[in-house]
Scaffold this active site. Structure first.
Site, mmCIF file in Angstrom:
data_model
loop_
_atom_site.group_PDB
_atom_site.id
_atom_site.type_symbol
_atom_site.label_atom_id
_atom_site.label_comp_id
_atom_site.label_asym_id
_atom_site.label_seq_id
_atom_site.Cartn_x
_atom_site.Cartn_y
_atom_site.Cartn_z
ATOM 1 N N LYS A 44 14.992 -21.158 12.973
ATOM 2 C CA LYS A 44 16.288 -20.620 13.399
ATOM 3 C C LYS A 44 17.277 -21.737 13.710
ATOM 4 O O LYS A 44 18.479 -21.620 13.426
ATOM 5 C CB LYS A 44 16.077 -19.709 14.612
ATOM 6 C CG LYS A 44 15.251 -18.474 14.293
ATOM 7 C CD LYS A 44 14.858 -17.724 15.558
ATOM 8 C CE LYS A 44 14.030 -16.493 15.225
ATOM 9 N NZ LYS A 44 13.520 -15.794 16.432
ATOM 10 N N LYS A 73 13.879 -15.776 8.014
ATOM 11 C CA LYS A 73 14.257 -17.084 8.572
ATOM 12 C C LYS A 73 13.441 -18.228 7.987
ATOM 13 O O LYS A 73 13.950 -19.325 7.768
ATOM 14 C CB LYS A 73 14.109 -17.065 10.097
ATOM 15 C CG LYS A 73 12.735 -16.674 10.588
ATOM 16 C CD LYS A 73 12.694 -16.521 12.086
ATOM 17 C CE LYS A 73 11.347 -15.963 12.535
ATOM 18 N NZ LYS A 73 11.206 -14.531 12.195
ATOM 19 N N ARG A 99 0.848 -1.196 0.000
ATOM 20 C CA ARG A 99 0.000 0.000 0.000
ATOM 21 C C ARG A 99 0.888 1.252 0.000
ATOM 22 O O ARG A 99 1.214 1.788 1.062
ATOM 23 C CB ARG A 99 -0.917 -0.008 1.219
ATOM 24 C CG ARG A 99 -1.993 -1.103 1.149
ATOM 25 C CD ARG A 99 -2.792 -1.184 2.433
ATOM 26 N NE ARG A 99 -1.991 -1.740 3.523
ATOM 27 C CZ ARG A 99 -2.410 -1.813 4.787
ATOM 28 N NH1 ARG A 99 -3.589 -1.340 5.119
ATOM 29 N NH2 ARG A 99 -1.641 -2.354 5.711
ATOM 30 N N ILE A 131 21.868 -9.708 17.884
ATOM 31 C CA ILE A 131 22.995 -10.441 18.458
ATOM 32 C C ILE A 131 23.940 -10.885 17.333
ATOM 33 O O ILE A 131 23.505 -11.567 16.402
ATOM 34 C CB ILE A 131 22.513 -11.686 19.232
ATOM 35 C CG1 ILE A 131 21.512 -11.285 20.320
ATOM 36 C CG2 ILE A 131 23.691 -12.425 19.856
ATOM 37 C CD1 ILE A 131 20.841 -12.468 20.987
ATOM 38 N N GLU A 180 22.202 -12.060 8.735
ATOM 39 C CA GLU A 180 22.431 -11.995 10.179
ATOM 40 C C GLU A 180 21.142 -11.766 10.963
ATOM 41 O O GLU A 180 20.955 -12.307 12.058
ATOM 42 C CB GLU A 180 23.433 -10.873 10.501
ATOM 43 C CG GLU A 180 23.817 -10.778 11.969
ATOM 44 C CD GLU A 180 24.624 -11.979 12.439
ATOM 45 O OE1 GLU A 180 24.177 -12.665 13.375
ATOM 46 O OE2 GLU A 180 25.700 -12.230 11.862
#
Length: 434
Positions: A207, A107, A47, A138, A131
């Protein structure tokens, strides 16, 4: 004048908007670090006319044609923060095959079909950085990918989902039920309106697949990960864990070692587990993430911080943008995917672990002997037994020594069929101890 590095940003939600803000606020520093200014060539959204408050961006940059934006000749780097499998996969493959570097926080796609992205990057001679896909800000994946590349990692154990960690930490601290802790997490914005991906372990499993792939130089997909969620964890389980000097966390555990036939293989699993309060992961509370890495030469390493949220995730995205932009200016490419080991995936039944089993039993002579006989038949050694209550409230809490998960599961299944066992109140794995 140095030619600017031009970005195509796919998505401008919580993370995408934060990426735009950071690019604007840190433009001078980023240009100094990279050696060239960074410009946004376009932003693909569903949008384009939606109000985005005071976001420092020219409205003319918004477009609904994400694929067209990716294909533009003036785009050097594609940054994808939309999520999901399609059309994100199509966009990233198009960019990478065309030699454009890609940065993604996706992920789910990396766990589902990361191999396709890596193959496209190799074909186009482009960089693929991700990353932000695990543990937010982290710095975790790059150390696994680069810093520890000369070492041999044997095990990765982590808390990689902030929502479930917030819920379990609340249950541990207050004695609340799962439902009560989930309601609090939802009210505070830690849990989505539909928390299934978090509480059923799908997010953590994706993950875990990414971490295992990097740690063990083997392509591991989400389908290779044994997954269990936290919805069955009860206040009674937490109380029992406390009595043992433990707490309960949703852990992702990836291990490399010999399987039942002695062949080197990889085991990857996500499930709730009791861990001793002396373990470094036990003190990780609230919505924080932490990952505990064990390597042959480096020993034990722990990475800790905020694993989600717009700003932390955008910070990781910007770190990747700096890396790929520097490589592009230098005319080099980062190290490609390392999947040379190509180890087989070990089935969950071969994972060696311990069990905590709570049984509601009949209050009569011979119960303990009958129960112990079941464990003996499956070659599972009992470490401790705690008996409490009388008559209708009689219960046994048994903690085993380490044994293959298949043997433990078979033990539990036989216990269910005993007439002296009224019910199996709970079954939890125990990690981090002997």
């Amino acid at each position: 004048m140095v030619k600017p590095v031009r970005l195509a940003l796919l998505g401008c939600g919580t993370v995408g908007a934060e990426v735009v803000r950071l690019l604007h606020e840190q433009s001078a520093d980023l240009a100094a670090r990279i050696g060239a200014p960074v410009e946004i060539a376009g932003i693909a959204v569903r949008r384009p006319n939606r109000s985005r408050g005071d976001l420092p961006v020219d409205p003319a940059l918004f477009t609904t044609d994400a694929l067209g934006l990716v294909k533009r000749d003036d785009v050097d780097v594609v940054v994808e923060v939309v999520g999901g499998i399609e059309p994100a996969r199509t966009w990233l493959v198009e960019a990478l095959r065309a030699g454009k570097s890609a940065v993604t926080a996706n992920k789910a796609l990396l766990a589902e079909d990361g191999g396709t992205l890596h193959d496209a990057a190799a074909a186009g001679g482009a960089d693929l950085y991700y990353e932000a896909s695990v543990a937010g800000a982290i710095p975790l994946l790059r150390p696994l990918r680069e810093s520890l590349h000369g070492d041999s990692i044997t095990r990765v154990t982590g808390i990689v989902n902030g929502t479930t960690n917030f819920i379990l930490s609340g249950m541990d601290a207050t004695g609340a039920s799962f439902t009560e802790a989930l309601e609090e997490a939802t009210a505070l914005g830690y849990a989505e309106a539909d928390p299934t991906a978090d509480v059923e372990g799908f997010d953590a499993a994706a993950k875990a697949a990414i971490l295992a792939s990097l740690a063990f130089h083997t392509r591991v997909g989400a389908a290779d990960v044994h997954r269990e969620g936290i919805t069955e964890v009860s206040a009674a389980d937490m109380a029992s864990a406390k009595a043992m000097g433990c707490t309960i966390k949703l852990l992702c555990i990836a291990e490399r070692g010999p399987g039942a036939d002695g062949t080197e293989s990889v085991s990857v699993r996500v499930h709730p587990a009791m861990i001793p309060r002396s373990h470094p992961l036990a003190s990780v509370g609230d919505a924080f993430n932490a990952v505990f890495v064990e390597a042959v030469a480096a020993g034990q390493l722990m990475f800790y911080g905020r694993g989600a949220g717009g700003a932390p995730t955008a910070s990781a995205v910007l770190g990747d943008i700096v890396a790929v932009a520097r490589n592009r200016l230098a005319g080099v490419r980062a190290a490609s995917e390392s999947a040379y080991a190509d180890l087989p995936i070990r089935p969950m039944g071969e994972a060696v672990t311990r069990y905590h089993i709570s049984l509601d039993v009949a209050d009569r002579a011979g119960v303990l002997a009958a129960v112990a006989g079941v464990f003996a038949r499956h070659d599972v050694s009992i470490a401790t037994v705690r008996q409490s209550g009388r008559e209708a409230d009689a219960s046994l809490v048994i903690v085993t020594h380490r044994a293959p998960d298949a043997a433990l599961a078979a033990t539990v299944e036989e216990l269910r069929g005993l007439d002296i066992v009224r019910s199996i109140a709970s079954v939890l794995r125990v990690e981090g101890g002997q």
